[in-house]
Scaffold this motif. Structure first.
Motif, PDB file in Angstrom:
ATOM      1  N   GLY A 104     -43.072  12.112 -33.648  1.00 16.79           N
ATOM      2  CA  GLY A 104     -42.576  13.496 -34.271  1.00 16.79           C
ATOM      3  C   GLY A 104     -42.643  14.685 -33.323  1.00 16.79           C
ATOM      4  O   GLY A 104     -41.340  15.492 -33.138  1.00 16.79           O
ATOM      5  N   TYR A 105     -43.801  15.128 -32.883  1.00 10.36           N
ATOM      6  CA  TYR A 105     -43.661  16.203 -31.951  1.00 10.36           C
ATOM      7  C   TYR A 105     -42.989  15.925 -30.841  1.00 10.36           C
ATOM      8  O   TYR A 105     -42.531  16.930 -30.442  1.00 10.36           O
ATOM      9  CB  TYR A 105     -45.028  16.285 -31.605  1.00 10.36           C
ATOM     10  CG  TYR A 105     -45.941  17.182 -32.940  1.00 10.36           C
ATOM     11  CD1 TYR A 105     -46.505  18.335 -32.665  1.00 10.36           C
ATOM     12  CD2 TYR A 105     -46.130  16.761 -34.324  1.00 10.36           C
ATOM     13  CE1 TYR A 105     -47.215  19.189 -33.537  1.00 10.36           C
ATOM     14  CE2 TYR A 105     -46.598  17.416 -35.098  1.00 10.36           C
ATOM     15  CZ  TYR A 105     -47.250  18.596 -34.838  1.00 10.36           C
ATOM     16  OH  TYR A 105     -47.779  19.335 -35.996  1.00 10.36           O
TER      17      TYR A 105
ATOM     18  N   PRO B  89     -47.878  22.476 -31.843  1.00 13.76           N
ATOM     19  CA  PRO B  89     -46.412  22.310 -32.216  1.00 13.76           C
ATOM     20  C   PRO B  89     -45.574  22.848 -31.024  1.00 13.76           C
ATOM     21  O   PRO B  89     -46.368  23.706 -30.215  1.00 13.76           O
ATOM     22  CB  PRO B  89     -46.340  23.247 -33.164  1.00 13.76           C
ATOM     23  CG  PRO B  89     -47.428  24.175 -33.402  1.00 13.76           C
ATOM     24  CD  PRO B  89     -48.641  23.295 -32.780  1.00 13.76           C
TER      25      PRO B  89
ATOM     26  N   VAL C 277     -52.892  17.381 -37.796  1.00 12.72           N
ATOM     27  CA  VAL C 277     -52.920  16.662 -36.568  1.00 12.72           C
ATOM     28  C   VAL C 277     -53.600  17.465 -35.474  1.00 12.72           C
ATOM     29  O   VAL C 277     -53.612  18.806 -35.844  1.00 12.72           O
ATOM     30  CB  VAL C 277     -51.490  16.203 -36.101  1.00 12.72           C
ATOM     31  CG1 VAL C 277     -50.651  15.248 -36.822  1.00 12.72           C
ATOM     32  CG2 VAL C 277     -50.653  17.640 -35.820  1.00 12.72           C
TER      33      VAL C 277
ATOM     34  N   LEU D  40     -42.509  25.776 -37.701  1.00 13.08           N
ATOM     35  CA  LEU D  40     -43.481  24.882 -38.169  1.00 13.08           C
ATOM     36  C   LEU D  40     -43.993  25.158 -39.632  1.00 13.08           C
ATOM     37  O   LEU D  40     -44.123  26.278 -40.008  1.00 13.08           O
ATOM     38  CB  LEU D  40     -44.863  25.059 -37.194  1.00 13.08           C
ATOM     39  CG  LEU D  40     -45.896  24.142 -37.692  1.00 13.08           C
ATOM     40  CD1 LEU D  40     -45.735  22.633 -37.531  1.00 13.08           C
ATOM     41  CD2 LEU D  40     -47.382  24.552 -37.003  1.00 13.08           C
TER      42      LEU D  40
ATOM     43  N   LEU E  36     -40.116  21.583 -37.783  1.00 15.32           N
ATOM     44  CA  LEU E  36     -41.122  20.710 -37.802  1.00 15.32           C
ATOM     45  C   LEU E  36     -42.127  20.688 -39.075  1.00 15.32           C
ATOM     46  O   LEU E  36     -42.836  21.607 -39.264  1.00 15.32           O
ATOM     47  CB  LEU E  36     -41.902  20.674 -36.754  1.00 15.32           C
ATOM     48  CG  LEU E  36     -43.094  19.870 -36.227  1.00 15.32           C
ATOM     49  CD1 LEU E  36     -42.408  18.368 -36.251  1.00 15.32           C
ATOM     50  CD2 LEU E  36     -43.695  19.982 -34.899  1.00 15.32           C
TER      51      LEU E  36
ATOM     52  N   SER F 291     -45.151  19.145 -40.612  1.00 14.55           N
ATOM     53  CA  SER F 291     -46.273  18.379 -40.108  1.00 14.55           C
ATOM     54  C   SER F 291     -47.636  18.487 -41.284  1.00 14.55           C
ATOM     55  O   SER F 291     -47.888  19.637 -41.626  1.00 14.55           O
ATOM     56  CB  SER F 291     -46.659  18.972 -38.846  1.00 14.55           C
ATOM     57  OG  SER F 291     -47.598  18.077 -38.434  1.00 14.55           O
TER      58      SER F 291
ATOM     59  N   MET G  15     -45.445  17.717 -48.562  1.00 20.14           N
ATOM     60  CA  MET G  15     -44.480  16.934 -47.577  1.00 20.14           C
ATOM     61  C   MET G  15     -43.085  16.873 -48.373  1.00 20.14           C
ATOM     62  O   MET G  15     -42.106  17.311 -47.801  1.00 20.14           O
ATOM     63  CB  MET G  15     -44.999  15.714 -47.164  1.00 20.14           C
ATOM     64  CG  MET G  15     -44.143  15.237 -45.869  1.00 20.14           C
ATOM     65  SD  MET G  15     -43.855  15.870 -44.373  1.00 20.14           S
ATOM     66  CE  MET G  15     -45.234  15.334 -43.604  1.00 20.14           C
TER      67      MET G  15
ATOM     68  N   ALA H  87     -43.114  10.705 -39.914  1.00 17.43           N
ATOM     69  CA  ALA H  87     -44.520  10.951 -40.334  1.00 17.43           C
ATOM     70  C   ALA H  87     -44.841   9.645 -41.149  1.00 17.43           C
ATOM     71  O   ALA H  87     -44.293   9.028 -41.909  1.00 17.43           O
ATOM     72  CB  ALA H  87     -44.630  12.124 -41.181  1.00 17.43           C
TER      73      ALA H  87
ATOM     74  N   SER I  25     -46.492  23.719 -42.086  1.00 19.23           N
ATOM     75  CA  SER I  25     -47.691  22.775 -42.298  1.00 19.23           C
ATOM     76  C   SER I  25     -48.107  22.443 -43.878  1.00 19.23           C
ATOM     77  O   SER I  25     -48.181  23.224 -44.544  1.00 19.23           O
ATOM     78  CB  SER I  25     -49.133  23.686 -41.742  1.00 19.23           C
ATOM     79  OG  SER I  25     -49.003  23.766 -40.440  1.00 19.23           O
TER      80      SER I  25
ATOM     81  N   ALA J  42     -39.393  16.540 -31.743  1.00 18.09           N
ATOM     82  CA  ALA J  42     -39.210  17.961 -31.922  1.00 18.09           C
ATOM     83  C   ALA J  42     -39.047  18.738 -30.427  1.00 18.09           C
ATOM     84  O   ALA J  42     -38.095  19.546 -30.239  1.00 18.09           O
ATOM     85  CB  ALA J  42     -40.408  18.520 -32.755  1.00 18.09           C
TER      86      ALA J  42
END
Length: 188
Positions: free
Chosen positions: A2-3, A27, A23, A33, A18, A20, A42, A60, A35, A6
């Motif tokens: 995913g990162y 980023p 992790v 971002l 993003l 996330s 999520m 994810a 979080s 992105a």
């Protein structure tokens, strides 16, 4: 992955949100971002931002289950066995796929350990995705490299040979953008 996606999307000039979980990665600069710590967070964040997006990429590895009850204190060891009752989490990808008038390209990931293509095709249909990117989870977790099988709603398939994740991400961004433009052309 995913990162890396992105970062590749940002480098190609796209705006990136993003979302996330925790992790140990930094980023990409210039990504917005968001979080989150739980599957519920999520789910809420994805639904809050999906309709503002042209392409939603969900890669994810969100847990499928969570504890029914969370203890506010440490659970001490006992002489006997104990069990934890689990509750299914929200199906984030499936919930987006069920949106009848969605205006974004929906991309899901299938990290599999067996029957890669069959399981990915099943996920593509059941979650009503436009694209599923499938990979062998045993390779992905052990290395910065991966190989991918990409399945499309229309039955097309594309394979990308083993390469560093950054290279794969650049190719995926091109594929997603091309597919999104095709979808827009069909809707006009």
């Amino acid at each position: 992955m995913g990162y890396a996606i992105a970062e590749a999307a940002l480098n190609a000039g796209h705006h990136v949100i993003l979302i996330s979980g925790p992790v140990n990665l930094s980023p990409p600069p210039n990504a917005k971002l968001i979080s989150v710590s739980t599957s519920d967070e999520m789910f809420d964040a994805v639904h809050q931002h999906a309709d503002q997006s042209d392409i939603c990429v969900l890669c994810a590895a969100v847990a499928d289950y969570k504890p029914l009850q969370i203890s506010p204190v440490k659970i001490k060891k006992k002489a006997s066995t104990s069990s934890i009752e689990l509750l299914q989490t929200h199906d984030i990808l499936g919930s987006l796929g069920r949106q009848s008038a969605r205006r974004f390209l929906l991309v899901g990931f299938a990290a599999e350990t067996n029957d890669l293509e069959a399981n990915a095709m099943k996920k593509l249909r059941e979650k009503n995705c436009d694209i599923i990117v499938a990979n062998d989870a045993r390779i992905a977790m052990e290395s910065d490299e991966n190989e991918l099988l990409i399945l499309f709603r229309g039955g097309e398939r594309e394979k990308i040979s083993r390469a560093p994740k950054a290279n794969l991400a650049r190719e995926l961004v091109k594929i997603f953008l091309n597919s999104q433009q095709k979808c827009l052309t069909k809707k006009m």
